[in-house]
Design an enzyme around this catalytic site. Structure first.
Site, PDB file in Angstrom:
ATOM      1  CD  GLU A 171      -3.133  -1.066   1.936  1.00  0.00           C
ATOM      2  OE1 GLU A 171      -2.960  -0.200   2.975  1.00  0.00           O
ATOM      3  OE2 GLU A 171      -4.161  -1.864   2.118  1.00  0.00           O
ATOM      4  CD  GLU A 290      -3.886  -5.980   3.063  1.00  0.00           C
ATOM      5  OE1 GLU A 290      -4.574  -5.030   3.722  1.00  0.00           O
ATOM      6  OE2 GLU A 290      -2.604  -5.807   2.931  1.00  0.00           O
TER       7      GLU A 290
HETATM    8  O1  AHR Z   1      -5.311  -5.993   6.886  1.00  0.00           O
HETATM    9  C1  AHR Z   1      -5.376  -4.944   7.512  1.00  0.00           C
HETATM   10  C2  AHR Z   1      -4.499  -3.875   7.002  1.00  0.00           C
HETATM   11  O2  AHR Z   1      -5.315  -3.458   6.092  1.00  0.00           O
HETATM   12  C3  AHR Z   1      -3.017  -4.367   6.463  1.00  0.00           C
HETATM   13  O3  AHR Z   1      -2.178  -4.018   7.235  1.00  0.00           O
HETATM   14  C4  AHR Z   1      -2.866  -2.981   5.213  1.00  0.00           C
HETATM   15  O4  AHR Z   1      -2.189  -3.439   4.090  1.00  0.00           O
HETATM   16  C5  AHR Z   1      -4.281  -2.591   5.151  1.00  0.00           C
HETATM   17  O5  AHR Z   1      -4.660  -1.456   4.980  1.00  0.00           O
END
Ligand code: AHR
Length: 506
Positions: A171, A290
């Protein structure tokens, strides 16, 4: 009664499902690692301190890949602190915790072997760069005869870990990310890191950071700029998305699967735009590394800072959340031609399908079930499904079909699994599907229904808890509503707000 229909024909295929679509994520965050996967002294712990009750659930869930060690955590991570006999405790600023580094790369590699999953590592491009990524790769993957590969052997692992998938940071578009930088800077850094890592190990699959979510102000421009700099050096671009029910508006929340499809299609368009611009033949694929339901709270409300393994992001999921997760799995399968890796975030305790208590039991959240069924039966070729469905007007995403569905055919056995969500809260849905094209010479009478399992509940807020761990679970649908095939036509009645798995076979 709502009514919806579609046609299944093996001549119209989206593409083969990459088994890596059923991945998950273990971050050093809250209790995902400590008292989640790792708890020495727990009655179920093995000699490595890995909880066997959790390992059993991970295998039952059918997880194929696990991304590690972060997440936001990775952008301040010093991997050297987590290897060898001396572990260093550090302040971990991303989640304001104390990281003891008792669990590190070697433990993760051993845990991955025990769980039967393929590891996916992320390198720190927040506070670190090309050299440290190469060092980590040499430690992990080089067979021996160098300082770092021999150090791994000294630490007890003579065999290299052979980690194939690597994320180039996490990110990096987000202002919250340690070492966040503009797209042009990150694109150059990702390209340089990728080139150097491939010099060490040419067989790697590399993932460049895309946007942290679809609504980032830089979305689209970020992907274009990063891929323009790194197109030849990476294989995938990442997508991250978290959804939640807000303002007591389940209709918008249940449309999340369709929102996820829009996100995927926008990223595919951007990748292919850069491909056209650069006149390349290669296509960049998508790593949706994610995704999940996450009821976000400000950090101040989550926990006191600087504790070891605090309780962070411990969401308890409802039937509605599980049906929304089912829709997200459908969205990924419907784009199996371009989404090659996907990781539900996260695996244990932290916005997770598996919960544990320190010294106590482990149990399945409601969201465990759609994942486990999709990972088990969603193998083969995704068939193109174009539902004809009534729609609902949602505040967040406009007009959305009430039926969300996909179908996966296992060419060897001829078995076809239909995954279908009825998003309607106000009533059941009669689903009919023309399945005549699925008849084969050795099954000229067509396929029959092997099973119809449903995740539904009279109380849409029903949850699994430590005290009542099986309140929400799939049940076979029986009676007149259960799926049946007659004259080449599949008919089923999908309960209101339900996730359905219908298996057709000989
Ligand atoms: O999964 C939780 C968080 O969400 C992770 O650390 C990050 O990559 C995202 O913003």
């Amino acid at each position: 009664m709502h009514r919806a229909s579609f046609t299944l024909d093996p001549a119209f295929s989206v593409g083969a499902v990459d088994p890596r679509l059923f991945g998950s994520f273990v971050e050093h965050l809250g209790r995902c690692v400590y008292t989640g996967v790792h708890e020495p002294g727990h009655p179920a712990a093995d000699d490595n301190g890995f909880r066997r009750d959790v390992l059993d659930l991970v295998r039952e869930m059918g997880v194929t890949v696990v991304r590690y060690p972060g997440g936001n955590f990775v952008s301040g991570h010093r991997w050297e602190d987590g290897v060898g006999p001396v572990r260093r405790a550090r302040l971990e600023p991303a989640w304001r915790s104390v990281e003891t580094n008792e669990f590190g790369l070697g433990e993760f590699a051993a845990w991955a072997r025990a769980a039967g999953i393929e590891p996916m590592m992320a390198v720190n491009l927040g506070t670190r760069g090309v050299q440290e990524a190469c060092d980590l790769l040499e430690y992990a993957n080089h067979p021996g005869g160098t300082h770092l590969s021999d150090l791994r052997a000294e630490h007890g692992d003579a065999e290299p870990y052979g980690i194939r998938m690597w994320c180039l940071g996490n990110e990096m578009d987000g202002s919250w990310q340690i070492g966040h930088r503009p797209a042009a800077d990150y694109g150059k850094l990702a390209a340089a890191t990728a080139r150097a890592m491939r010099m060490i190990d040419p067989g790697l699959e590399l993932v460049a950071c895309g946007s942290s979510h679809h609504s980032m102000p830089t979305f689209g421009a970020w992907e274009e700029e990063v891929l323009t700099a790194a197109y030849d050096d990476v294989d995938h671009v990442s997508l991250h998305a978290y959804y939640r029910e807000e303002n007591d508006d389940p209709a918008s929340f249940l449309a999340s699967g369709s929102a996820m499809e829009d996100f995927i299609e926008d990223v595919v368009a951007t990748c292919d735009h850069v491909r056209a611009k650069l006149k390349r033949r290669k296509r960049i694929n998508l790593s949706f590394d994610e995704w999940n339901v996450w009821y976000m709270k400000p950090m101040e409300e989550e926990a006191q800072p600087w504790e070891r393994a605090p309780r962070l992001l411990e969401n308890t999921y409802s039937l509605t959340d599980a049906v929304a997760v089912g829709g997200m799995l459908i969205a990924l399968l419907r784009h199996a031609d371009r989404v090659k890796i996907a990781c539900q975030a996260q695996l244990v305790n932290v916005i997770a399908p598996i919960m544990t208590e320190p010294g106590g039991p482990a149990w399945r959240q409601a969201t465990f079930h759609p994942f486990a069924q999709a990972a088990r039966y969603g193998r083969g070729e995704v068939l193109r499904v174009e539902p004809v469905s009534p729609t609902v007007e949602t505040a967040a995403y406009g007009e959305t079909p009430l039926l969300h569905a996909t179908a996966v055919r296992d060419a060897e056995s001829g078995t076809v699994t239909v995954f279908a969500v009825n998003r309607a809260l106000d009533g059941p849905m009669e689903l009919t599907a023309d399945v005549r094209a699925l008849n084969t010479p050795d099954a000229p009478d067509g396929l029959r229904v092997l099973s119809h399992e449903v995740l539904a509940d009279d109380d849409r807020h029903a949850k699994n808890t430590r005290e009542n761990p099986d309140r929400v679970r799939p049940r076979p649908l029986e009676g007149a509503d259960a799926a049946a095939v007659d004259g080449g036509r599949l008919r089923a009645v999908l309960p209101p707000l339900s996730w359905n798995v219908i298996r057709l076979g000989r």
